[in-house]
Design a protein around this motif. Structure first.
Motif, PDB file in Angstrom:
ATOM      1  N   ASP A   1       0.847  -1.206   0.000  1.00 56.79           N
ATOM      2  CA  ASP A   1       0.000   0.000   0.000  1.00 56.79           C
ATOM      3  C   ASP A   1       0.879   1.251   0.000  1.00 56.79           C
ATOM      4  O   ASP A   1       0.627   2.215  -0.731  1.00 56.79           O
ATOM      5  N   GLN A   2       1.930   1.239   0.841  1.00 59.80           N
ATOM      6  CA  GLN A   2       2.835   2.403   0.899  1.00 59.80           C
ATOM      7  C   GLN A   2       3.471   2.636  -0.472  1.00 59.80           C
ATOM      8  O   GLN A   2       3.626   3.776  -0.915  1.00 59.80           O
TER       9      GLN A   2
ATOM     10  N   ALA B   1       4.141   5.211  -5.825  1.00 63.53           N
ATOM     11  CA  ALA B   1       4.034   5.149  -7.292  1.00 63.53           C
ATOM     12  C   ALA B   1       3.144   6.276  -7.803  1.00 63.53           C
ATOM     13  O   ALA B   1       3.439   6.916  -8.820  1.00 63.53           O
ATOM     14  N   ALA B   2       2.041   6.540  -7.063  1.00 64.49           N
ATOM     15  CA  ALA B   2       1.132   7.623  -7.484  1.00 64.49           C
ATOM     16  C   ALA B   2       1.858   8.960  -7.422  1.00 64.49           C
ATOM     17  O   ALA B   2       1.682   9.824  -8.304  1.00 64.49           O
ATOM     18  N   LEU B   3       2.692   9.137  -6.397  1.00 58.32           N
ATOM     19  CA  LEU B   3       3.465  10.389  -6.302  1.00 58.32           C
ATOM     20  C   LEU B   3       4.427  10.505  -7.484  1.00 58.32           C
ATOM     21  O   LEU B   3       4.547  11.571  -8.104  1.00 58.32           O
ATOM     22  N   GLN B   4       5.122   9.417  -7.814  1.00 61.86           N
ATOM     23  CA  GLN B   4       6.082   9.460  -8.927  1.00 61.86           C
ATOM     24  C   GLN B   4       5.367   9.739 -10.251  1.00 61.86           C
ATOM     25  O   GLN B   4       5.923  10.357 -11.151  1.00 61.86           O
ATOM     26  N   ALA B   5       4.104   9.271 -10.352  1.00 61.16           N
ATOM     27  CA  ALA B   5       3.356   9.448 -11.600  1.00 61.16           C
ATOM     28  C   ALA B   5       2.822  10.871 -11.736  1.00 61.16           C
ATOM     29  O   ALA B   5       2.511  11.312 -12.850  1.00 61.16           O
TER      30      ALA B   5
ATOM     31  N   LEU C   1       4.836  10.657   2.811  1.00 60.04           N
ATOM     32  CA  LEU C   1       4.960   9.300   2.275  1.00 60.04           C
ATOM     33  C   LEU C   1       6.283   8.697   2.736  1.00 60.04           C
ATOM     34  O   LEU C   1       6.491   8.547   3.935  1.00 60.04           O
ATOM     35  N   LEU C   2       7.196   8.391   1.841  1.00 59.86           N
ATOM     36  CA  LEU C   2       8.439   7.720   2.260  1.00 59.86           C
ATOM     37  C   LEU C   2       9.590   8.701   2.513  1.00 59.86           C
ATOM     38  O   LEU C   2      10.716   8.270   2.759  1.00 59.86           O
TER      39      LEU C   2
END
Ligand SMILES: C[S@@+](CC[C@H](N)C(=O)[O-])C[C@H]1O[C@@H](n2cnc3c(N)ncnc32)[C@H](O)[C@@H]1O
Length: 227
Positions: A161-162, A167-171, A218-219
């Protein structure tokens, strides 16, 4: 201390433009970092390890007009962009840039604070503790450390999930979206991601006070600590 070779000329020229889409995150990180450091002397000297294109220098130089900065980075290409931006901002008289690593800084000067933003996840885990000892050696007594890095517990129950949110942030603002599997591979091969608790343990081992985990997007995590 080794790094990787991605910070070449082409990457360095694109670095700021490509990261502009994440500016709400970096603006918040820089804002909170400035608050963390607000009790430093008006003439503080700040060492920026992995200064890159100098975004943290420009942000703090504006808030604290009496501070001086030394930036060190192994990528001459990133430093060339940094140098240009520092000159455009008219703060070159307050900044020294050095191509190399922490151990290449000549002389025994000690700094009021060391910033190490988005650098440590490029250093292999076995070598990573060393940078905190090197930073501690460059700090005055009670000097301050600010570290930001990409960190994650890859064994966490909800790691997928994290990574989907990452991935959504990178996109965001990009034409391509990485898959969770691609991110896992990147984290294994290029970014040496470790759990936040492991980073805090390295700071303590190097003699820093209990790290204050003051930021997470996020991370992306950041800590403040005192020598
Ligand atoms: C993602 S950029 C971050 C730049 C800047 N601190 C920022 O927050 O925008 C990482 C930088 O760390 C530098 N770097 C990589 N390994 C390093 C090391 N072992 N010591 C110092 N800098 C390093 C790279 O050359 C690059 O400029």
């Amino acid at each position: 201390m080794s790094t990787n070779d991605i910070f070449n000329s082409e990457f360095s020229r694109r670095y700021d433009a490509s990261n502009a889409r994440f500016s709400p995150i970096s603006a918040n990180l820089h804002f909170l970092m400035a608050l963390q450091l607000q009790d430093l002397p008006a003439d503080a000297h700040i060492l920026c390890v992995g200064v890159g294109t100098g975004n943290e220098v420009l942000s703090l130089a504006d808030s604290y007009p009496g501070w001086r900065f030394t930036g060190v980075d192994p990528s001459a290409d990133m430093l060339a962009v940094c140098d240009q931006k520092i000159r455009q901002a008219g703060i070159e008289h307050r900044c020294d840039l050095l191509a190399g690593y922490l151990e290449d800084i000549a002389g025994g000067e000690k700094f009021d604070a060391v910033l190490c933003l988005l650098v440590t996840h490029f250093i292999r885990q076995n070598d990573r503790g060393g940078i905190y000892h090197q930073i501690a050696a460059r700090l005055k007594t009670s000097g301050r450390l600010i570290v930001a890095e990409i960190a994650a517990d890859m064994a966490a129950d909800n790691i997928d999930d994290q990574l989907r949110r990452w991935a959504a942030l990178q996109a965001y603002g990009s034409t391509s979206a990485p898959t969770v599997e691609e991110i896992k591979q990147l984290f294994e091969e290029r970014l040496r991601v470790q759990p936040p608790a492991a980073t805090e343990a390295l700071m303590r081992d190097a003699g820093f006070s209990a790290p204050d985990h003051f930021f997470q997007s996020l991370l992306i995590h950041a800590w403040a600590a005192r020598k």
